[in-house]
Design a protein around this motif. Structure first.
Motif, PDB file in Angstrom:
ATOM      1  N   LEU A  52     -33.859  -4.151  58.517  1.00 13.53           N
ATOM      2  CA  LEU A  52     -33.200  -3.835  59.782  1.00 13.53           C
ATOM      3  C   LEU A  52     -32.809  -2.367  59.885  1.00 13.53           C
ATOM      4  CD1 LEU A  52     -30.998  -7.002  60.308  1.00 13.53           C
ATOM      5  CD2 LEU A  52     -32.858  -6.234  61.769  1.00 13.53           C
ATOM      6  N   HIS A  53     -32.786  -1.679  58.758  1.00 10.69           N
ATOM      7  CA  HIS A  53     -32.421  -0.264  58.782  1.00 10.69           C
ATOM      8  C   HIS A  53     -33.454   0.594  59.495  1.00 10.69           C
ATOM      9  CE1 HIS A  53     -34.609  -1.365  55.150  1.00 10.69           C
ATOM     10  NE2 HIS A  53     -35.109  -0.144  55.124  1.00 10.69           N
ATOM     11  N   ILE A  54     -34.667   0.083  59.715  1.00  6.33           N
ATOM     12  CA  ILE A  54     -35.654   0.895  60.445  1.00  6.33           C
ATOM     13  C   ILE A  54     -35.530   0.707  61.956  1.00  6.33           C
ATOM     14  CG2 ILE A  54     -37.246   0.757  58.499  1.00  6.33           C
ATOM     15  CD1 ILE A  54     -39.058  -0.991  60.284  1.00  6.33           C
ATOM     16  N   CYS A  55     -34.687  -0.215  62.403  1.00  7.54           N
ATOM     17  CA  CYS A  55     -34.425  -0.377  63.835  1.00  7.54           C
ATOM     18  C   CYS A  55     -33.454   0.719  64.266  1.00  7.54           C
ATOM     19  CB  CYS A  55     -33.826  -1.747  64.124  1.00  7.54           C
ATOM     20  SG  CYS A  55     -34.838  -3.126  63.542  1.00  7.54           S
ATOM     21  N   ALA A  56     -33.788   1.423  65.328  1.00 12.68           N
ATOM     22  CA  ALA A  56     -32.976   2.587  65.705  1.00 12.68           C
ATOM     23  C   ALA A  56     -32.911   2.731  67.218  1.00 12.68           C
ATOM     24  CB  ALA A  56     -33.552   3.856  65.079  1.00 12.68           C
ATOM     25  N   GLU A  57     -31.987   3.559  67.656  1.00 12.63           N
ATOM     26  CA  GLU A  57     -31.809   3.812  69.085  1.00 12.63           C
ATOM     27  C   GLU A  57     -32.627   5.049  69.465  1.00 12.63           C
ATOM     28  OE1 GLU A  57     -27.631   3.971  69.792  1.00 12.63           O
ATOM     29  OE2 GLU A  57     -27.336   1.864  69.262  1.00 12.63           O
ATOM     30  N   TYR A  58     -33.898   4.834  69.732  1.00  9.70           N
ATOM     31  CA  TYR A  58     -34.813   5.926  70.065  1.00  9.70           C
ATOM     32  C   TYR A  58     -34.543   6.424  71.485  1.00  9.70           C
ATOM     33  CZ  TYR A  58     -37.456   4.422  65.967  1.00  9.70           C
ATOM     34  OH  TYR A  58     -37.839   4.104  64.688  1.00  9.70           O
TER      35      TYR A  58
END
Length: 460
Positions: free
Chosen positions: A122-128
């Motif tokens: 889940l750490h690769i999910c980000a607010e792009y």
């Protein structure tokens, strides 16, 4: 994992977009990989500009494997999306080929295996903030505290830890991971800030503040919301080890700040020369040791770990037999204890047990954590060891020092000679005194250059 690269390799190798960045600290860089300066921009440390190839393509990070598909977070929800800045995507966005691949990827991420993969990453999910096209919402029940900490997460932590220079010992992956014997340690990315949570039977707290260049009120409120959801008594919710330079920032946001035990930093050359009357007793003990014992002082290598663990066991037993007389040594400190104490003796025993387990973790993960150490052998047996880590290019932190107390002068010899070996560093951090008066007296007797203040933040 049934995921293949959507863009043909020959197309990727002709592109001048991926793996190159305008800024060193960018959300578009692979998580856990460093960026390095190249010409007038920055590149991923694994990228070879002349060939456009990755130095370790088979082991590329998961976010690289997915790209140009991304996993953006919006309003605490996770989506599958595609980055429209990719030239190949702009050409294929309305094609049957694209639609079939997007459907395949979406179905995989919604499957049992796909959900498991996402929960573990889940750490690769980000607010792009780029130009994205959302494809599907992914119904993932995100663990409130995030991903369990593992040794393999070192590279992710180092990316965030390196964004700012720190002097406190907790700002090191090694000095976080060694506490996993006491705590369920987890982390998650909130607003592009790395947030680390410690949880035990008493409750949940943060051992260090969120890591990132733009830690704001929203990130901190999110952290306290998560901690409060885990704690029946919300007074347990707190952020420890706020650095002096950040104290005013937390005060302005109406957090209550309380001082913690100070850490001690010394000029390395002072600890090596031991010059002047103020170090007279240290020199005397050091000289006694080298005069009266036939010893071997050498690098702490993997082959010596089991012997060091035996020395640690003996050290613990010896200390428990005389709890009111802490010897001259530098404990793994910081006052992080996994339980409450009713009196001073119990407090000492708790600190001793906590530090014993932390040192054991350090020894068992010695190579993986990049620690450095030395041992003393007498008649072929390990009677003392010390180890630590680089905090930054100027400061080395001594994490542990354990000696057989039957050998007079051994602590002074071990400390001085280890510091002598650390000649690339200007300063030595020996951590805090865990609130023990005798230990504070010992650390002050080495005349620190400065004592580092830190604070605990609680919400109003």
């Amino acid at each position: 994992m049934n995921i293949t690269q959507f863009i043909p390799q020959d197309i990727c190798l002709k592109c001048d977009g991926c793996c190159r960045f305008n800024y060193p600290d960018t959300i578009w860089a692979p998580l856990g990989r460093k960026t390095v300066s190249y010409q007038d921009y920055y590149i991923c440390e694994w990228f070879t500009p002349k060939t456009h190839k990755c130095k370790d393509y088979k082991n590329r990070p998961l976010d690289c494997l997915f790209y140009p598909f991304l996993l953006p977070k919006k309003n605490e929800k996770i989506y599958l999306a595609v980055h429209l800045a990719c030239p190949y995507i702009s050409e294929k966005i309305n094609s049957l080929e694209f639609n079939n691949y997007a459907e395949h990827l979406s179905n995989f991420l919604k499957s049992k295996d796909g959900k498991k993969l996402l929960k573990e990453n889940l750490h690769i999910c980000a607010e792009y903030d780029g130009d994205l096209k959302l494809i599907a919402r992914l119904d993932i029940e995100e663990e409130p505290l995030g991903k369990p900490l593992e040794v393999e997460d070192k590279i992710i932590f180092e990316k965030y830890l390196s964004k700012t220079r720190h002097e406190l010992s907790i700002f090191s992956f090694a000095n976080i991971l060694i506490w996993q014997a006491h705590f369920d340690i987890r982390y998650r990315i909130i607003k592009d800030n790395l947030c680390v949570f410690f949880k035990d039977r008493i409750g949940c707290f943060m051992c260090l503040p969120p890591l990132g260049k733009n830690v704001g009120k929203e990130t901190l409120e999110g952290c306290f919301k998560i901690m409060n959801s885990q704690n029946e008594d919300q007074r347990i919710s707190r952020i420890e080890n706020i650095e002096e330079g950040q104290a005013d920032f937390y005060k302005k946001l109406d957090f209550k700040l309380y001082p913690k035990d100070k850490e001690y930093i010394y000029e390395r050359k002072d600890l090596v020369t031991l010059a002047g009357d103020k170090f007279k007793s240290k020199r005397a003990n050091y000289n006694y040791f080298i005069k009266h014992y036939d010893y071997e002082f050498s690098l702490l290598e993997k082959a010596a770990i089991n012997d060091c663990l035996k020395t640690l066991e003996n050290w613990k037993k010896e200390r428990l037999s005389r709890p009111n007389d802490p010897p001259e040594r530098h404990l793994v400190g910081r006052g992080i204890q996994s339980g409450a104490a009713r009196n001073k003796d119990e407090l000492y025993r708790n600190i001793l047990e906590d530090n014993f387990l932390a040192q054991k973790e350090a020894l068992l993960n010695y190579g993986h954590l990049g620690l450095s150490g030395r041992v003393i052998r007498i008649e072929g047996e390990v009677k003392a060891y010390t180890l630590g880590f680089e905090l930054n290019k100027d400061i080395f932190c001594i994490l542990a020092e354990v000696c057989d107390l039957k050998f007079k002068g051994m602590p002074q010899f071990l400390f001085r000679e280890f510091c002598r070996m650390l000649d690339k560093y200007k300063y030595i951090n020996v951590m805090d005194d865990s609130g023990l008066v005798n230990l504070r007296t010992v650390k002050l007797s080495y005349h620190p250059t400065k004592e580092i203040n830190s604070y605990i933040a609680e919400s109003q």
